[in-house]
Design a protein around this motif. Sequence first.
Motif, PDB file in Angstrom:
ATOM      1  N   THR A  13       0.825  -1.210   0.000  1.00 12.49           N
ATOM      2  CA  THR A  13       0.000   0.000   0.000  1.00 12.49           C
ATOM      3  C   THR A  13       0.857   1.256   0.000  1.00 12.49           C
ATOM      4  O   THR A  13       0.573   2.225  -0.718  1.00 12.49           O
ATOM      5  CB  THR A  13      -0.940   0.014   1.221  1.00 12.49           C
ATOM      6  OG1 THR A  13      -1.784  -1.148   1.172  1.00 12.49           O
ATOM      7  CG2 THR A  13      -1.809   1.259   1.226  1.00 12.49           C
ATOM      8  N   GLU A  60       1.012   4.296  -2.776  1.00  6.51           N
ATOM      9  CA  GLU A  60       0.861   5.708  -2.430  1.00  6.51           C
ATOM     10  C   GLU A  60       2.055   6.519  -2.928  1.00  6.51           C
ATOM     11  O   GLU A  60       1.896   7.655  -3.412  1.00  6.51           O
ATOM     12  CB  GLU A  60       0.716   5.849  -0.915  1.00  6.51           C
ATOM     13  CG  GLU A  60      -0.592   5.277  -0.378  1.00  6.51           C
ATOM     14  CD  GLU A  60      -0.636   5.239   1.142  1.00  6.51           C
ATOM     15  OE1 GLU A  60       0.432   5.434   1.771  1.00  6.51           O
ATOM     16  OE2 GLU A  60      -1.722   4.999   1.703  1.00  6.51           O
ATOM     17  N   GLN A 107       1.740   7.017  -6.644  1.00  5.25           N
ATOM     18  CA  GLN A 107       0.750   8.066  -6.913  1.00  5.25           C
ATOM     19  C   GLN A 107       1.361   9.451  -6.731  1.00  5.25           C
ATOM     20  O   GLN A 107       1.143  10.351  -7.553  1.00  5.25           O
ATOM     21  CB  GLN A 107      -0.455   7.908  -5.986  1.00  5.25           C
ATOM     22  CG  GLN A 107      -1.575   8.906  -6.246  1.00  5.25           C
ATOM     23  CD  GLN A 107      -2.752   8.693  -5.316  1.00  5.25           C
ATOM     24  OE1 GLN A 107      -2.589   8.249  -4.176  1.00  5.25           O
ATOM     25  NE2 GLN A 107      -3.943   8.988  -5.797  1.00  5.25           N
ATOM     26  N   SER A 108       2.145   9.622  -5.668  1.00 10.85           N
ATOM     27  CA  SER A 108       2.790  10.911  -5.419  1.00 10.85           C
ATOM     28  C   SER A 108       3.785  11.248  -6.523  1.00 10.85           C
ATOM     29  O   SER A 108       3.850  12.398  -6.984  1.00 10.85           O
ATOM     30  CB  SER A 108       3.513  10.889  -4.065  1.00 10.85           C
ATOM     31  OG  SER A 108       2.592  10.739  -3.004  1.00 10.85           O
ATOM     32  N   THR A 147       1.955  12.363  -9.578  1.00 12.04           N
ATOM     33  CA  THR A 147       1.303  13.662  -9.397  1.00 12.04           C
ATOM     34  C   THR A 147       2.300  14.811  -9.378  1.00 12.04           C
ATOM     35  O   THR A 147       2.077  15.869  -9.981  1.00 12.04           O
ATOM     36  CB  THR A 147       0.493  13.679  -8.084  1.00 12.04           C
ATOM     37  OG1 THR A 147      -0.487  12.634  -8.126  1.00 12.04           O
ATOM     38  CG2 THR A 147      -0.203  15.013  -7.882  1.00 12.04           C
ATOM     39  N   SER A 170      -3.676  -2.061  -5.415  1.00  8.08           N
ATOM     40  CA  SER A 170      -3.692  -0.741  -4.782  1.00  8.08           C
ATOM     41  C   SER A 170      -3.388   0.356  -5.791  1.00  8.08           C
ATOM     42  O   SER A 170      -3.982   1.442  -5.752  1.00  8.08           O
ATOM     43  CB  SER A 170      -2.662  -0.696  -3.641  1.00  8.08           C
ATOM     44  OG  SER A 170      -3.013  -1.579  -2.596  1.00  8.08           O
ATOM     45  N   ARG A 195      -5.636   3.761  -7.323  1.00 13.02           N
ATOM     46  CA  ARG A 195      -5.118   5.128  -7.258  1.00 13.02           C
ATOM     47  C   ARG A 195      -4.781   5.730  -8.618  1.00 13.02           C
ATOM     48  O   ARG A 195      -5.008   6.909  -8.856  1.00 13.02           O
ATOM     49  CB  ARG A 195      -3.874   5.153  -6.364  1.00 13.02           C
ATOM     50  CG  ARG A 195      -4.181   4.889  -4.901  1.00 13.02           C
ATOM     51  CD  ARG A 195      -2.914   4.625  -4.103  1.00 13.02           C
ATOM     52  NE  ARG A 195      -3.202   4.520  -2.676  1.00 13.02           N
ATOM     53  CZ  ARG A 195      -3.668   3.421  -2.103  1.00 13.02           C
ATOM     54  NH1 ARG A 195      -3.890   2.330  -2.833  1.00 13.02           N
ATOM     55  NH2 ARG A 195      -3.918   3.404  -0.801  1.00 13.02           N
ATOM     56  N   GLU A 196      -4.190   4.928  -9.486  1.00  9.35           N
ATOM     57  CA  GLU A 196      -3.715   5.440 -10.776  1.00  9.35           C
ATOM     58  C   GLU A 196      -4.072   4.470 -11.914  1.00  9.35           C
ATOM     59  O   GLU A 196      -3.197   3.895 -12.557  1.00  9.35           O
ATOM     60  CB  GLU A 196      -2.201   5.654 -10.727  1.00  9.35           C
ATOM     61  CG  GLU A 196      -1.749   6.771  -9.812  1.00  9.35           C
ATOM     62  CD  GLU A 196      -2.130   8.142 -10.344  1.00  9.35           C
ATOM     63  OE1 GLU A 196      -2.391   8.258 -11.556  1.00  9.35           O
ATOM     64  OE2 GLU A 196      -2.149   9.109  -9.539  1.00  9.35           O
ATOM     65  N   GLN A 211     -12.703   1.291 -12.365  1.00  8.54           N
ATOM     66  CA  GLN A 211     -12.232   2.679 -12.372  1.00  8.54           C
ATOM     67  C   GLN A 211     -12.509   3.377 -13.704  1.00  8.54           C
ATOM     68  O   GLN A 211     -12.964   4.525 -13.729  1.00  8.54           O
ATOM     69  CB  GLN A 211     -10.735   2.719 -12.054  1.00  8.54           C
ATOM     70  CG  GLN A 211     -10.371   2.291 -10.647  1.00  8.54           C
ATOM     71  CD  GLN A 211     -10.896   3.252  -9.592  1.00  8.54           C
ATOM     72  OE1 GLN A 211     -10.972   4.458  -9.812  1.00  8.54           O
ATOM     73  NE2 GLN A 211     -11.288   2.719  -8.450  1.00  8.54           N
TER      74      GLN A 211
END
Length: 208
Positions: A22, A26, A29-30, A33, A74, A78-79, A115
Amino acid sequence: NQAQSTVSELVRLLLSHEHAATHLAELAQSLLTEYSDAGIALVSDLLYELANLPPSEMGADSPGPKHIGSFLHSLAVREPLMLMRNLKLLQPHLSAESHALRSGAVSTFGQLLIQIMQQSRNMDEETSDAVLSNADALLRIPLQRLEDTDARVRARALHTLELLSESRALPPAQHQEVAEKGLQRLADKASSVRKGALKLFRHLLEFN
């Protein structure tokens, strides 16, 4: 180089620690972004490395494959568009020796379909059509895994189809095929698969 060293260390952490799945999603994803092209390149390299791990890391009794499956799922939450651009790097996991990784890959493809179906509702028609053109290919994965040699993967495929139905993410043209193939599992030798088939059929009736 530094990027390759970073990817190698992330892979090592993921294979060794279940809770890293997880956190790594994350982090990915960061990166996507905040760092744009550099983030895309790093996450793409990570997906490539995971798809090309040596057999010694991917055995049925190794913990790593399960962690990879959790990470991919995961990341799909998120993506999803990042994974949609790298579907070829997900395919090898479907033929992995580990049932846990095959199951994780099935869940990942299902989550991607959920999604993109949800996101397509907020897109303009042209973009939505382009995204939805992949819907049938994504649905093929859980449908094909209903024939997996391991009952745990077959049960996961049924559960994934159940989630798709509940999320109203099944392409309307595929409802009948999903129902027919799901009902065939009522004759499965594994009780968990037979129960999954019944649950799927109830969801198809309730949500569609």
